[in-house]
Motif scaffolding. Structure first.
Motif, PDB file in Angstrom:
ATOM      1  N   LEU A   1       4.483   4.709  -1.177  1.00 17.71           N
ATOM      2  CA  LEU A   1       5.008   4.999   0.152  1.00 17.71           C
ATOM      3  C   LEU A   1       6.223   4.133   0.464  1.00 17.71           C
ATOM      4  O   LEU A   1       6.245   2.942   0.153  1.00 17.71           O
ATOM      5  CB  LEU A   1       3.929   4.762   1.210  1.00 17.71           C
ATOM      6  N   ASP A   2       7.218   4.737   1.071  1.00 15.34           N
ATOM      7  CA  ASP A   2       8.430   3.990   1.405  1.00 15.34           C
ATOM      8  C   ASP A   2       8.180   3.082   2.609  1.00 15.34           C
ATOM      9  O   ASP A   2       7.652   3.505   3.631  1.00 15.34           O
ATOM     10  CB  ASP A   2       9.570   4.961   1.732  1.00 15.34           C
ATOM     11  N   TRP A   3       8.557   1.822   2.437  1.00 12.03           N
ATOM     12  CA  TRP A   3       8.522   0.879   3.558  1.00 12.03           C
ATOM     13  C   TRP A   3       9.847   0.124   3.565  1.00 12.03           C
ATOM     14  O   TRP A   3      10.125  -0.676   2.685  1.00 12.03           O
ATOM     15  CB  TRP A   3       7.364  -0.100   3.438  1.00 12.03           C
ATOM     16  N   GLU A   4      10.679   0.448   4.537  1.00 10.43           N
ATOM     17  CA  GLU A   4      11.982  -0.198   4.703  1.00 10.43           C
ATOM     18  C   GLU A   4      12.798  -0.125   3.415  1.00 10.43           C
ATOM     19  O   GLU A   4      13.418  -1.103   2.989  1.00 10.43           O
ATOM     20  CB  GLU A   4      11.813  -1.636   5.187  1.00 10.43           C
ATOM     21  N   GLY A   5      12.769   1.051   2.789  1.00  6.37           N
ATOM     22  CA  GLY A   5      13.648   1.290   1.654  1.00  6.37           C
ATOM     23  C   GLY A   5      13.099   0.943   0.288  1.00  6.37           C
ATOM     24  O   GLY A   5      13.826   1.054  -0.707  1.00  6.37           O
ATOM     25  N   GLU A   6      11.839   0.537   0.194  1.00  2.00           N
ATOM     26  CA  GLU A   6      11.234   0.248  -1.098  1.00  2.00           C
ATOM     27  C   GLU A   6       9.777   0.683  -1.087  1.00  2.00           C
ATOM     28  O   GLU A   6       9.164   0.783  -0.025  1.00  2.00           O
ATOM     29  CB  GLU A   6      11.350  -1.236  -1.443  1.00  2.00           C
ATOM     30  N   PRO A   7       9.200   0.940  -2.265  1.00  4.79           N
ATOM     31  CA  PRO A   7       7.780   1.294  -2.299  1.00  4.79           C
ATOM     32  C   PRO A   7       6.928   0.164  -1.731  1.00  4.79           C
ATOM     33  O   PRO A   7       7.241  -1.014  -1.905  1.00  4.79           O
ATOM     34  CB  PRO A   7       7.510   1.496  -3.799  1.00  4.79           C
ATOM     35  N   MET A   8       5.848   0.532  -1.065  1.00  5.40           N
ATOM     36  CA  MET A   8       4.995  -0.479  -0.454  1.00  5.40           C
ATOM     37  C   MET A   8       4.481  -1.473  -1.495  1.00  5.40           C
ATOM     38  O   MET A   8       4.394  -2.676  -1.235  1.00  5.40           O
ATOM     39  CB  MET A   8       3.833   0.187   0.279  1.00  5.40           C
ATOM     40  N   LEU A   9       4.133  -0.971  -2.690  1.00  5.09           N
ATOM     41  CA  LEU A   9       3.677  -1.870  -3.744  1.00  5.09           C
ATOM     42  C   LEU A   9       4.753  -2.879  -4.102  1.00  5.09           C
ATOM     43  O   LEU A   9       4.462  -4.058  -4.319  1.00  5.09           O
ATOM     44  CB  LEU A   9       3.278  -1.067  -4.986  1.00  5.09           C
ATOM     45  N   ALA A  10       6.008  -2.434  -4.152  1.00  7.54           N
ATOM     46  CA  ALA A  10       7.102  -3.344  -4.483  1.00  7.54           C
ATOM     47  C   ALA A  10       7.226  -4.455  -3.444  1.00  7.54           C
ATOM     48  O   ALA A  10       7.440  -5.621  -3.795  1.00  7.54           O
ATOM     49  CB  ALA A  10       8.413  -2.576  -4.593  1.00  7.54           C
ATOM     50  N   ARG A  11       7.078  -4.098  -2.182  1.00  6.86           N
ATOM     51  CA  ARG A  11       7.175  -5.133  -1.140  1.00  6.86           C
ATOM     52  C   ARG A  11       6.077  -6.173  -1.304  1.00  6.86           C
ATOM     53  O   ARG A  11       6.330  -7.387  -1.220  1.00  6.86           O
ATOM     54  CB  ARG A  11       7.081  -4.495   0.247  1.00  6.86           C
ATOM     55  N   VAL A  12       4.853  -5.704  -1.526  1.00  9.05           N
ATOM     56  CA  VAL A  12       3.733  -6.635  -1.659  1.00  9.05           C
ATOM     57  C   VAL A  12       3.939  -7.545  -2.869  1.00  9.05           C
ATOM     58  O   VAL A  12       3.740  -8.764  -2.791  1.00  9.05           O
ATOM     59  CB  VAL A  12       2.403  -5.863  -1.754  1.00  9.05           C
ATOM     60  N   VAL A  13       4.352  -6.969  -3.991  1.00  7.25           N
ATOM     61  CA  VAL A  13       4.593  -7.768  -5.195  1.00  7.25           C
ATOM     62  C   VAL A  13       5.681  -8.799  -4.945  1.00  7.25           C
ATOM     63  O   VAL A  13       5.561  -9.967  -5.341  1.00  7.25           O
ATOM     64  CB  VAL A  13       4.961  -6.862  -6.379  1.00  7.25           C
ATOM     65  N   ARG A  14       6.747  -8.389  -4.270  1.00  3.53           N
ATOM     66  CA  ARG A  14       7.860  -9.307  -4.024  1.00  3.53           C
ATOM     67  C   ARG A  14       7.413 -10.494  -3.172  1.00  3.53           C
ATOM     68  O   ARG A  14       7.801 -11.646  -3.432  1.00  3.53           O
ATOM     69  CB  ARG A  14       8.998  -8.549  -3.336  1.00  3.53           C
ATOM     70  N   VAL A  15       6.595 -10.239  -2.161  1.00  2.00           N
ATOM     71  CA  VAL A  15       6.094 -11.320  -1.317  1.00  2.00           C
ATOM     72  C   VAL A  15       5.194 -12.253  -2.117  1.00  2.00           C
ATOM     73  O   VAL A  15       5.314 -13.477  -2.045  1.00  2.00           O
ATOM     74  CB  VAL A  15       5.348 -10.747  -0.097  1.00  2.00           C
ATOM     75  N   LEU A  16       4.292 -11.692  -2.901  1.00  2.00           N
ATOM     76  CA  LEU A  16       3.373 -12.523  -3.674  1.00  2.00           C
ATOM     77  C   LEU A  16       4.113 -13.396  -4.675  1.00  2.00           C
ATOM     78  O   LEU A  16       3.692 -14.532  -4.947  1.00  2.00           O
ATOM     79  CB  LEU A  16       2.343 -11.656  -4.400  1.00  2.00           C
ATOM     80  N   GLN A  17       5.209 -12.903  -5.228  1.00  5.81           N
ATOM     81  CA  GLN A  17       5.941 -13.699  -6.213  1.00  5.81           C
ATOM     82  C   GLN A  17       6.520 -14.974  -5.616  1.00  5.81           C
ATOM     83  O   GLN A  17       6.848 -15.909  -6.358  1.00  5.81           O
ATOM     84  CB  GLN A  17       7.055 -12.869  -6.851  1.00  5.81           C
ATOM     85  N   GLU A  18       6.617 -15.058  -4.307  1.00 10.92           N
ATOM     86  CA  GLU A  18       7.106 -16.289  -3.687  1.00 10.92           C
ATOM     87  C   GLU A  18       6.092 -17.425  -3.802  1.00 10.92           C
ATOM     88  O   GLU A  18       6.459 -18.602  -3.668  1.00 10.92           O
ATOM     89  CB  GLU A  18       7.455 -16.031  -2.216  1.00 10.92           C
ATOM     90  N   ARG A  19       4.824 -17.097  -4.053  1.00  7.08           N
ATOM     91  CA  ARG A  19       3.788 -18.121  -4.127  1.00  7.08           C
ATOM     92  C   ARG A  19       2.915 -18.031  -5.378  1.00  7.08           C
ATOM     93  O   ARG A  19       2.193 -18.991  -5.676  1.00  7.08           O
ATOM     94  CB  ARG A  19       2.861 -18.029  -2.900  1.00  7.08           C
ATOM     95  N   CYS A  20       2.962 -16.906  -6.096  1.00  9.07           N
ATOM     96  CA  CYS A  20       2.002 -16.647  -7.170  1.00  9.07           C
ATOM     97  C   CYS A  20       2.694 -16.347  -8.496  1.00  9.07           C
ATOM     98  O   CYS A  20       3.738 -15.691  -8.521  1.00  9.07           O
ATOM     99  CB  CYS A  20       1.109 -15.459  -6.812  1.00  9.07           C
ATOM    100  N   ASP A  21       2.077 -16.800  -9.577  1.00 13.26           N
ATOM    101  CA  ASP A  21       2.596 -16.527 -10.914  1.00 13.26           C
ATOM    102  C   ASP A  21       1.449 -16.594 -11.923  1.00 13.26           C
ATOM    103  O   ASP A  21       0.824 -17.648 -12.049  1.00 13.26           O
ATOM    104  CB  ASP A  21       3.682 -17.538 -11.281  1.00 13.26           C
ATOM    105  N   PRO A  22       1.161 -15.470 -12.603  1.00 17.47           N
ATOM    106  CA  PRO A  22       1.806 -14.161 -12.503  1.00 17.47           C
ATOM    107  C   PRO A  22       1.245 -13.368 -11.332  1.00 17.47           C
ATOM    108  O   PRO A  22       0.292 -13.779 -10.680  1.00 17.47           O
ATOM    109  CB  PRO A  22       1.403 -13.496 -13.825  1.00 17.47           C
TER     110      PRO A  22
END
Length: 216
Positions: A33-54
């Protein structure tokens, strides 16, 4: 802070996104699903990468999220380090999100992480602050730290010890299908987060429309 209490800043934290749901009420794959121009999964992954690896995306090979992997990854490039994103496809099917939780925690343990932040793919307002507040709730005896708002617990917004995977697997083998069943079986600490909007998820089209209207 006692000797047995982990230092929140020194904990290596993996991220787990449970993306294998069938999205029956939504009628289409929530991950795409699109959320502000990107797939919702992409947004969640991008946020998690700020604190989590992998960051581990748990979705079976027959799931809509996994079958749409090329499109999702192609659109998700801005702000995402693809080398730090892994797909976990061996979750047990037919047992609900607990199957994804077991697979994700086992994969996180294999990656060398003692703890993992776990969330769903349909939380577009998630922010790094949620992870920070949950991390500060960890103690030496805690197996899970989950978010709580004024109404309920949110087991799909929590930090879990990765060595609890066998415990949860035993619950699944015994017939348990509820995420709440996992936190009832574990030594769980609940944290009232400062921003309840972080926990908002979208289950149906009207949820998404309402959230878009409020976020404008």
């Amino acid at each position: 802070m006692t000797q047995d209490t982990p230092n929140p800043e020194s904990i290596r934290l993996a991220g787990i996104v449970l993306a294998g749901g069938r999205s029956r009420r939504m009628g289409s794959d929530k991950a795409a699903l699109d959320w502000e121009g990107e797939p919702m999964l992409a947004r969640v992954v991008r946020v998690l990468q700020e604190r989590c690896d992998p960051v581990l995306v748990v979705a079976g090979e027959r799931s809509a999220a996994y079958q749409g992997i090329d499109d999702i990854r192609g659109r998700a490039a801005p702000g995402i380090d693809r080398d730090r994103v892994r797909w976990v496809t061996d979750e047990q099917e037919g047992v609900g999100p607990l199957g994804g939780l077991v697979a994700g925690l086992a994969a996180a343990a294999d990656a060398g992480a003692q703890y993992a932040f776990v969330c769903a793919t349909d939380m577009p307002l998630i922010a790094p602050g949620l992870i920070d507040e949950l991390r500060r709730g960890l103690t030496g005896s805690t197996q899970a730290v989950i978010a709580r708002d004024a109404q309920r617990d949110h087991p799909m917004a929590g930090i879990y010890r990765t060595d609890t995977a066998p415990v949860i697997a035993d619950l699944v083998a015994g017939g348990e299908r509820r995420m709440l069943g996992a936190i009832e079986a574990l030594t769980t600490h609940r944290v009232g987060v400062s921003e309840p909007d972080w926990l908002v998820n979208v289950n149906a089209p009207e949820d998404l429309h309402r959230l878009r209207a409020v976020s404008r």
